[in-house]
Design an enzyme around this catalytic site. Structure first.
Site, PDB file in Angstrom:
ATOM      1  CD  GLU A   1      -4.975  13.328 -10.542  1.00 31.36           C
ATOM      2  OE1 GLU A   1      -4.732  12.365  -9.781  1.00 31.36           O
ATOM      3  OE2 GLU A   1      -5.105  13.195 -11.790  1.00 31.36           O
TER       4      GLU A   1
ATOM      5  CG  ASP B   1       1.611  14.283 -14.834  1.00 37.15           C
ATOM      6  OD1 ASP B   1       0.403  14.542 -15.004  1.00 37.15           O
ATOM      7  OD2 ASP B   1       2.029  13.157 -14.504  1.00 37.15           O
TER       8      ASP B   1
END
Length: 347
Positions: free
Chosen positions: A218, A37
């Site tokens: 997401e 991420d």
């Protein structure tokens, strides 16, 4: 006058030499051995980078974003134990909003069902300095499960986008948007702008040679270009090699809280490249080169198949271009070890 001319000539030669030296500077992916991420932002000549550690918030500071492996890093905040936000800190994002720094992140108490978005604030000019203060949970009126928050500005208004559940049970992750009242408060109801609908958005694990079904959207991120807003998101299970980037497109003058304003691309815009040994690329961010002449994407991926979504995911960066219709062309994930020129203007 002659001395001044000579000084100017030397300055010009030095500038050309520095440019030539920079032109020959290269880097290779991955940028670090591990780091899911990834997020990058640029301010006052420095890149500030962060990624998921799981237990705290860490910020790297560097003038060369491709040299993260040797860049100084600072653990700026750790949650106290025994709170609803003590564990599983995911996808931190660092944003500079109206004179202050904010980190938005997801966390829970050890039970994934309780993941929510939280925020910390710092008024220092340098986010690796000063004091980070916990400011609480950010949620809309439904207060449902939420992860992967990002914020952006459009036409003077600020918005938050995130991945969340419609109800209280893990059945499907959607992309939601809401207008923000301020950097710490959501000021509207949430609106669902994307759900997993295509086959490439619903890949799960292989069982007996057949793919199981999951429903995941997401990691939403905003990219601005011209009069368009592009929202990339990660689709399918992160534990699969099929994890990939999808994209929504909206006109900047449209009502961003109207789902009809967002058009979904029918195919992924960035996906695995078995020929380059890059698998499950996703959860990206965007940044400009120091001279603002180039556009770059940073993302995490695996170097081998079936490595899942654990600590083998590593951050990577590569330059991207634009199609004639103004949409981004991210190309194909480049292979590990391939020599790439550093972003233009890097010192």
């Amino acid at each position: 006058m002659k001395k001044l001319f000579n000084a100017c000539l030397l300055l010009l030669l030095f500038s050309k030499a520095a440019t030539a030296q920079n032109a020959g500077k290269t880097f290779t992916n991955p940028l670090m051995p591990s780091g899911a991420d990834p997020w990058v932002t640029y301010k006052d000549g420095f890149y500030y980078y962060t990624n998921t550690t799981g237990g705290n918030i860490v910020i790297w500071k560097t003038k060369d974003v491709t040299a993260l492996g040797t860049a100084p890093k600072t653990a700026v905040w750790s949650p106290p134990q025994g709170t609803p936000y003590s564990k599983e800190l995911w996808a931190p994002e660092l944003h500079f909003v109206k004179g202050k720094w904010y980190v938005y992140f997801a966390a829970d108490n050890g039970d994934n069902n309780n993941h929510r978005i939280y925020v910390i604030e710092n008024s220092s000019a340098d986010p690796t300095q000063g004091t980070w203060e916990f400011k609480g949970k950010i949620t809309d009126s439904t207060d449902k499960w939420a992860i992967d928050a990002s914020v952006f500005e459009n036409k003077g208004s600020w918005y938050m986008i995130w991945s969340g559940w419609e109800g209280d049970h893990n059945g499907q992750q959607n992309i939601y948007i809401a207008k923000m009242k301020d950097a710490l408060t959501i000021g509207s109801e949430r609106v669902k702008i994307s759900s997993p609908t295509y086959d490439w958005e619903t890949n799960g694990n292989l069982h007996d040679g057949k793919l199981t079904h999951v429903s995941v959207n997401e990691g939403p991120e905003i990219l601005k270009h011209g009069h368009k807003l592009f929202l990339t998101y990660s689709a399918s299970g992160c534990w699969t090699d099929f994890y990939a980037l999808g994209m929504l497109t909206a006109d900047k003058n449209s009502d961003l809280l109207n789902p009809a304003s967002w058009q979904k691309s029918a195919q992924p815009v960035f996906k695995q490249s078995p020929q380059n040994s890059v698998y499950a690329p996703g959860h990206n961010a965007f940044f400009k080169s120091p001279d603002e002449k180039e556009d770059w994407i940073v993302y995490h991926a695996n170097s081998n198949p079936n490595e899942g979504c654990g600590n083998k995911r590593s951050p990577r960066a590569q330059k991207f271009t634009w199609n004639k219709d103004g949409s981004p062309n991210f190309g194909v994930p480049v292979k590990d070890g391939e020599q790439l020129a550093v972003p233009s203007g890097t010192k």
